[in-house]
Design a protein around this motif. Sequence first.
Motif, PDB file in Angstrom:
ATOM      1  N   TRP A  40       0.828  -1.202   0.000  1.00 15.49           N
ATOM      2  CA  TRP A  40       0.000   0.000   0.000  1.00 15.49           C
ATOM      3  C   TRP A  40       0.867   1.259   0.000  1.00 15.49           C
ATOM      4  N   ARG A  41       1.837   1.292   0.885  1.00 18.84           N
ATOM      5  CA  ARG A  41       2.710   2.470   0.982  1.00 18.84           C
ATOM      6  C   ARG A  41       3.532   2.658  -0.294  1.00 18.84           C
ATOM      7  N   ARG A  42       4.016   1.569  -0.882  1.00 22.12           N
ATOM      8  CA  ARG A  42       4.779   1.673  -2.137  1.00 22.12           C
ATOM      9  C   ARG A  42       3.890   2.201  -3.253  1.00 22.12           C
ATOM     10  N   ALA A  43       2.654   1.699  -3.345  1.00 25.66           N
ATOM     11  CA  ALA A  43       1.723   2.178  -4.374  1.00 25.66           C
ATOM     12  C   ALA A  43       1.452   3.667  -4.205  1.00 25.66           C
ATOM     13  N   LEU A  44       1.267   4.117  -2.966  1.00 26.04           N
ATOM     14  CA  LEU A  44       1.033   5.538  -2.734  1.00 26.04           C
ATOM     15  C   LEU A  44       2.254   6.374  -3.097  1.00 26.04           C
ATOM     16  N   ASP A  45       3.451   5.856  -2.792  1.00 21.99           N
ATOM     17  CA  ASP A  45       4.674   6.559  -3.200  1.00 21.99           C
ATOM     18  C   ASP A  45       4.719   6.720  -4.717  1.00 21.99           C
ATOM     19  N   LEU A  46       4.380   5.665  -5.449  1.00 23.08           N
ATOM     20  CA  LEU A  46       4.411   5.725  -6.911  1.00 23.08           C
ATOM     21  C   LEU A  46       3.357   6.696  -7.453  1.00 23.08           C
ATOM     22  N   LEU A  47       2.159   6.673  -6.883  1.00 22.76           N
ATOM     23  CA  LEU A  47       1.123   7.627  -7.302  1.00 22.76           C
ATOM     24  C   LEU A  47       1.558   9.055  -7.039  1.00 22.76           C
ATOM     25  N   HIS A  48       2.134   9.275  -5.867  1.00 25.56           N
ATOM     26  CA  HIS A  48       2.628  10.593  -5.481  1.00 25.56           C
ATOM     27  C   HIS A  48       3.720  11.051  -6.452  1.00 25.56           C
ATOM     28  N   GLU A  49       4.648  10.157  -6.756  1.00 31.96           N
ATOM     29  CA  GLU A  49       5.735  10.486  -7.678  1.00 31.96           C
ATOM     30  C   GLU A  49       5.204  10.815  -9.075  1.00 31.96           C
ATOM     31  N   ALA A  50       4.270  10.024  -9.572  1.00 29.09           N
ATOM     32  CA  ALA A  50       3.696  10.277 -10.905  1.00 29.09           C
ATOM     33  C   ALA A  50       2.976  11.615 -10.948  1.00 29.09           C
ATOM     34  N   SER A  51       2.218  11.914  -9.927  1.00 26.21           N
ATOM     35  CA  SER A  51       1.490  13.184  -9.875  1.00 26.21           C
ATOM     36  C   SER A  51       2.447  14.366  -9.880  1.00 26.21           C
ATOM     37  N   HIS A  52       3.475  14.304  -9.041  1.00 29.58           N
ATOM     38  CA  HIS A  52       4.440  15.405  -8.973  1.00 29.58           C
ATOM     39  C   HIS A  52       5.239  15.535 -10.262  1.00 29.58           C
ATOM     40  N   LEU A  53       5.583  14.408 -10.884  1.00 31.96           N
ATOM     41  CA  LEU A  53       6.308  14.433 -12.149  1.00 31.96           C
ATOM     42  C   LEU A  53       5.508  15.186 -13.215  1.00 31.96           C
ATOM     43  N   LEU A  54       4.237  14.838 -13.363  1.00 33.10           N
ATOM     44  CA  LEU A  54       3.421  15.467 -14.396  1.00 33.10           C
ATOM     45  C   LEU A  54       3.103  16.925 -14.074  1.00 33.10           C
ATOM     46  N   HIS A  55       2.846  17.248 -12.820  1.00 37.23           N
ATOM     47  CA  HIS A  55       2.610  18.643 -12.460  1.00 37.23           C
ATOM     48  C   HIS A  55       3.846  19.495 -12.750  1.00 37.23           C
ATOM     49  N   ALA A  56       5.013  18.983 -12.397  1.00 37.04           N
ATOM     50  CA  ALA A  56       6.249  19.738 -12.618  1.00 37.04           C
ATOM     51  C   ALA A  56       6.563  19.893 -14.103  1.00 37.04           C
ATOM     52  N   ALA A  57       6.150  18.929 -14.920  1.00 39.81           N
ATOM     53  CA  ALA A  57       6.445  18.965 -16.352  1.00 39.81           C
ATOM     54  C   ALA A  57       5.381  19.707 -17.160  1.00 39.81           C
ATOM     55  N   ALA A  58       4.302  20.150 -16.521  1.00 39.12           N
ATOM     56  CA  ALA A  58       3.199  20.804 -17.240  1.00 39.12           C
ATOM     57  C   ALA A  58       3.693  22.040 -17.979  1.00 39.12           C
ATOM     58  N   ARG A  59       3.251  22.202 -19.217  1.00 41.64           N
ATOM     59  CA  ARG A  59       3.599  23.331 -20.081  1.00 41.64           C
ATOM     60  C   ARG A  59       2.322  24.016 -20.541  1.00 41.64           C
ATOM     61  N   PRO A  60       2.406  25.250 -20.991  1.00 45.61           N
ATOM     62  CA  PRO A  60       1.207  25.937 -21.489  1.00 45.61           C
ATOM     63  C   PRO A  60       0.537  25.149 -22.619  1.00 45.61           C
ATOM     64  N   ALA A  61      -0.763  25.270 -22.711  1.00 48.59           N
ATOM     65  CA  ALA A  61      -1.542  24.562 -23.728  1.00 48.59           C
ATOM     66  C   ALA A  61      -0.986  24.841 -25.119  1.00 48.59           C
ATOM     67  N   GLY A  62      -0.875  23.782 -25.907  1.00 53.31           N
ATOM     68  CA  GLY A  62      -0.430  23.922 -27.283  1.00 53.31           C
ATOM     69  C   GLY A  62       1.075  24.028 -27.474  1.00 53.31           C
ATOM     70  N   THR A  63       1.862  23.878 -26.400  1.00 53.36           N
ATOM     71  CA  THR A  63       3.312  23.935 -26.533  1.00 53.36           C
ATOM     72  C   THR A  63       3.764  22.832 -27.492  1.00 53.36           C
ATOM     73  N   PRO A  64       4.625  23.165 -28.458  1.00 57.70           N
ATOM     74  CA  PRO A  64       5.106  22.141 -29.400  1.00 57.70           C
ATOM     75  C   PRO A  64       5.766  20.967 -28.673  1.00 57.70           C
ATOM     76  N   ASP A  65       5.638  19.790 -29.256  1.00 56.17           N
ATOM     77  CA  ASP A  65       6.238  18.555 -28.742  1.00 56.17           C
ATOM     78  C   ASP A  65       5.728  18.157 -27.358  1.00 56.17           C
ATOM     79  N   THR A  66       4.473  18.518 -27.060  1.00 57.42           N
ATOM     80  CA  THR A  66       3.857  18.071 -25.811  1.00 57.42           C
ATOM     81  C   THR A  66       2.628  17.244 -26.146  1.00 57.42           C
TER      82      THR A  66
END
Length: 192
Positions: free
Chosen positions: A135-161
């Motif tokens: 359970w704790r490992r799954a939550l760590d992975l979910l947390h990591e995936a969420s933070h990865l995508l939030h940090a990588a977010a770019r403005p709408a329509g950015t090329p190569d996204t």
Amino acid sequence: MTDHAGTDPDAVARLRATAHPLRLRILSLLTAEAMSAAEVARALEITHANASYHLRQLHDVGELVVEGEEKIRGGVAKRYRYDATREVAERSSGVDDRVAYARATAIEVERRLRQAGRGSGASSDLEAWVPVDAWRRALDLLHEASHLLHAAARPAGTPDTVHVSLTSNAFTMTGGLEGDAARWVPGQETDR
């Protein structure tokens, strides 16, 4: 600080403020870039007054930060940004507040699914009994995936996204280990 029922009033206010499909869209939009009310209104095809109202609601509960201000036609426009790196104390909110948030999220996920493109994706649903370390490992992975995508977010329509959607909702249920025995802290050791 928590009230007599053990809930954090600030966490409850944040959860209630975000329990609205349009506000969830605004938070997603403002993850990639700071925007003014006028820019949010144009991007979401809503009125400026509606955008301003929802931005104020989110700002008042601390979900948005003012990243800057700019002078426009004799006035001042605030530019808001969503900082997804903060931890939301959802577990300190009551079940009714979390259900309202889940309903708003479901409406937003339905809107997104209607716009789903062809490509890779994943969907999962599970209610099961699992070891605490899994359970704790799954939550760590979910947390990591969420933070990865939030940090990588770019403005709408950015090329190569790629335009993506990620929604997760994981929680312990009654009937098994609860409280500190099942509590998760990001990155905590699983061998306790």
